[in-house]
Design a protein around this motif. Sequence first.
Motif, PDB file in Angstrom:
ATOM      1  N   ARG A  15      51.889 -38.929  21.661  1.00 22.01           N
ATOM      2  CA  ARG A  15      52.162 -39.271  20.257  1.00 22.01           C
ATOM      3  C   ARG A  15      52.675 -38.070  19.485  1.00 22.01           C
ATOM      4  NH1 ARG A  15      47.118 -43.106  19.734  1.00 22.01           N
ATOM      5  NH2 ARG A  15      48.103 -44.995  20.505  1.00 22.01           N
ATOM      6  N   ILE A  16      52.181 -36.888  19.806  1.00 23.76           N
ATOM      7  CA  ILE A  16      52.708 -35.683  19.164  1.00 23.76           C
ATOM      8  C   ILE A  16      54.194 -35.571  19.466  1.00 23.76           C
ATOM      9  CG2 ILE A  16      52.677 -33.154  19.185  1.00 23.76           C
ATOM     10  CD1 ILE A  16      49.673 -33.346  19.824  1.00 23.76           C
ATOM     11  N   PHE A  17      54.547 -35.731  20.740  1.00 21.12           N
ATOM     12  CA  PHE A  17      55.952 -35.629  21.139  1.00 21.12           C
ATOM     13  C   PHE A  17      56.782 -36.746  20.520  1.00 21.12           C
ATOM     14  CE2 PHE A  17      59.462 -36.449  24.082  1.00 21.12           C
ATOM     15  CZ  PHE A  17      60.075 -35.201  24.058  1.00 21.12           C
ATOM     16  N   ALA A  18      56.243 -37.956  20.472  1.00 20.72           N
ATOM     17  CA  ALA A  18      56.993 -39.095  19.939  1.00 20.72           C
ATOM     18  C   ALA A  18      57.291 -38.948  18.447  1.00 20.72           C
ATOM     19  CB  ALA A  18      56.229 -40.387  20.187  1.00 20.72           C
ATOM     20  N   HIS A  19      56.399 -38.306  17.714  1.00 22.78           N
ATOM     21  CA  HIS A  19      56.588 -38.190  16.264  1.00 22.78           C
ATOM     22  C   HIS A  19      57.245 -36.884  15.841  1.00 22.78           C
ATOM     23  CE1 HIS A  19      54.625 -41.923  15.386  1.00 22.78           C
ATOM     24  NE2 HIS A  19      53.569 -41.572  16.104  1.00 22.78           N
ATOM     25  N   SER A  20      57.606 -36.043  16.796  1.00 27.42           N
ATOM     26  CA  SER A  20      58.269 -34.791  16.425  1.00 27.42           C
ATOM     27  C   SER A  20      59.752 -35.046  16.166  1.00 27.42           C
ATOM     28  CB  SER A  20      58.063 -33.748  17.515  1.00 27.42           C
ATOM     29  OG  SER A  20      58.552 -34.214  18.746  1.00 27.42           O
ATOM     30  N   ASP A  21      60.392 -34.077  15.530  1.00 30.70           N
ATOM     31  CA  ASP A  21      61.807 -34.248  15.168  1.00 30.70           C
ATOM     32  C   ASP A  21      62.720 -33.957  16.357  1.00 30.70           C
ATOM     33  OD1 ASP A  21      61.469 -31.533  15.301  1.00 30.70           O
ATOM     34  OD2 ASP A  21      62.326 -31.092  13.349  1.00 30.70           O
ATOM     35  N   PRO A  97      46.805 -31.635   0.764  1.00 36.19           N
ATOM     36  CA  PRO A  97      46.283 -32.545   1.789  1.00 36.19           C
ATOM     37  C   PRO A  97      45.124 -31.901   2.559  1.00 36.19           C
ATOM     38  CG  PRO A  97      48.431 -31.694   2.425  1.00 36.19           C
ATOM     39  CD  PRO A  97      48.156 -31.192   1.053  1.00 36.19           C
ATOM     40  N   ASP A  98      44.301 -32.757   3.133  1.00 35.32           N
ATOM     41  CA  ASP A  98      43.181 -32.235   3.923  1.00 35.32           C
ATOM     42  C   ASP A  98      43.638 -31.926   5.344  1.00 35.32           C
ATOM     43  OD1 ASP A  98      43.555 -34.795   4.760  1.00 35.32           O
ATOM     44  OD2 ASP A  98      41.463 -35.398   4.635  1.00 35.32           O
ATOM     45  N   LEU A  99      42.732 -31.406   6.145  1.00 38.60           N
ATOM     46  CA  LEU A  99      43.062 -30.966   7.500  1.00 38.60           C
ATOM     47  C   LEU A  99      43.521 -32.110   8.391  1.00 38.60           C
ATOM     48  CD1 LEU A  99      43.173 -28.544   9.350  1.00 38.60           C
ATOM     49  CD2 LEU A  99      40.783 -28.952   9.925  1.00 38.60           C
ATOM     50  N   VAL A 100      43.040 -33.304   8.133  1.00 38.65           N
ATOM     51  CA  VAL A 100      43.438 -34.457   8.951  1.00 38.65           C
ATOM     52  C   VAL A 100      44.939 -34.717   8.823  1.00 38.65           C
ATOM     53  CG1 VAL A 100      43.127 -36.949   9.246  1.00 38.65           C
ATOM     54  CG2 VAL A 100      41.151 -35.493   8.825  1.00 38.65           C
ATOM     55  N   MET A 101      45.475 -34.468   7.655  1.00 37.87           N
ATOM     56  CA  MET A 101      46.913 -34.667   7.455  1.00 37.87           C
ATOM     57  C   MET A 101      47.736 -33.552   8.120  1.00 37.87           C
ATOM     58  SD  MET A 101      47.120 -37.482   5.881  1.00 37.87           S
ATOM     59  CE  MET A 101      48.821 -37.499   5.441  1.00 37.87           C
ATOM     60  N   LEU A 102      47.161 -32.374   8.243  1.00 40.70           N
ATOM     61  CA  LEU A 102      47.879 -31.228   8.800  1.00 40.70           C
ATOM     62  C   LEU A 102      47.702 -31.085  10.312  1.00 40.70           C
ATOM     63  CD1 LEU A 102      46.949 -28.624   6.056  1.00 40.70           C
ATOM     64  CD2 LEU A 102      48.983 -30.063   6.181  1.00 40.70           C
ATOM     65  N   ALA A 103      46.692 -31.708  10.867  1.00 45.62           N
ATOM     66  CA  ALA A 103      46.370 -31.548  12.286  1.00 45.62           C
ATOM     67  C   ALA A 103      47.527 -31.882  13.226  1.00 45.62           C
ATOM     68  CB  ALA A 103      45.133 -32.363  12.637  1.00 45.62           C
ATOM     69  N   PRO A 104      48.303 -32.949  13.001  1.00 44.01           N
ATOM     70  CA  PRO A 104      49.409 -33.216  13.936  1.00 44.01           C
ATOM     71  C   PRO A 104      50.428 -32.084  14.010  1.00 44.01           C
ATOM     72  CG  PRO A 104      48.945 -35.170  12.649  1.00 44.01           C
ATOM     73  CD  PRO A 104      48.132 -34.065  12.051  1.00 44.01           C
ATOM     74  N   ALA A 105      50.723 -31.450  12.885  1.00 47.57           N
ATOM     75  CA  ALA A 105      51.680 -30.343  12.906  1.00 47.57           C
ATOM     76  C   ALA A 105      51.113 -29.134  13.645  1.00 47.57           C
ATOM     77  CB  ALA A 105      52.067 -29.956  11.483  1.00 47.57           C
ATOM     78  N   PHE A 106      49.836 -28.861  13.437  1.00 46.11           N
ATOM     79  CA  PHE A 106      49.207 -27.755  14.162  1.00 46.11           C
ATOM     80  C   PHE A 106      49.130 -28.061  15.661  1.00 46.11           C
ATOM     81  CE2 PHE A 106      47.083 -26.664   9.980  1.00 46.11           C
ATOM     82  CZ  PHE A 106      47.908 -25.578   9.749  1.00 46.11           C
ATOM     83  N   ALA A 107      48.885 -29.316  15.999  1.00 43.38           N
ATOM     84  CA  ALA A 107      48.845 -29.706  17.410  1.00 43.38           C
ATOM     85  C   ALA A 107      50.226 -29.555  18.044  1.00 43.38           C
ATOM     86  CB  ALA A 107      48.353 -31.145  17.538  1.00 43.38           C
ATOM     87  N   GLU A 108      51.268 -29.891  17.303  1.00 43.37           N
ATOM     88  CA  GLU A 108      52.628 -29.726  17.818  1.00 43.37           C
ATOM     89  C   GLU A 108      52.940 -28.246  18.037  1.00 43.37           C
ATOM     90  OE1 GLU A 108      57.218 -30.692  16.553  1.00 43.37           O
ATOM     91  OE2 GLU A 108      55.616 -31.874  15.665  1.00 43.37           O
TER      92      GLU A 108
END
Length: 147
Positions: A15-21, A97-108
């Motif tokens: 999902r990280i890969f699928a939602h990246s640019d 935003p809270d950490l939940v909103m930022l977590a996908p970018a940090f995971a990427e």
Amino acid sequence: MRRLVPDEERLTIFRIFAHSDWLAHIVFAILLASIVATIVVWAAQGIALARRRGAWLASALAYLSAVVVTAPLLAFVRAIYEVAKVCMGLVNVTPAPDLVMLAPAFAEAAMFLLVGALSAAVASAARGHLLIMSHAPLRAGIGDKLR
């Protein structure tokens, strides 16, 4: 009380890969292609050296050295770009935003660092193995002394 996120909403590597640019897809493709190419170069040169035909050894070692140096740098630049996007988003959104909103970018960003380090590690191991295999006379001399 804490609860787990439902399965369909969980963050996974895919999902990280699928939602990246699109630029992230290109960088991921380059890094993954370098891993595959490293394995192919290592296997081809290993077979050639085993048959005592070390053709293109200098070129193979140069390629592997280039991957060792450039793969982590490419991954690091892309990870820093991702973190910079997060920082710009934090500044431009109120309330923050809270950490939940930022977590996908940090995971990427972490995935980029992981794939870059993996690419460099595979190339470094392959380069070291080919260097050891290319010194067959030295190996034979050591073996004679052990007998």
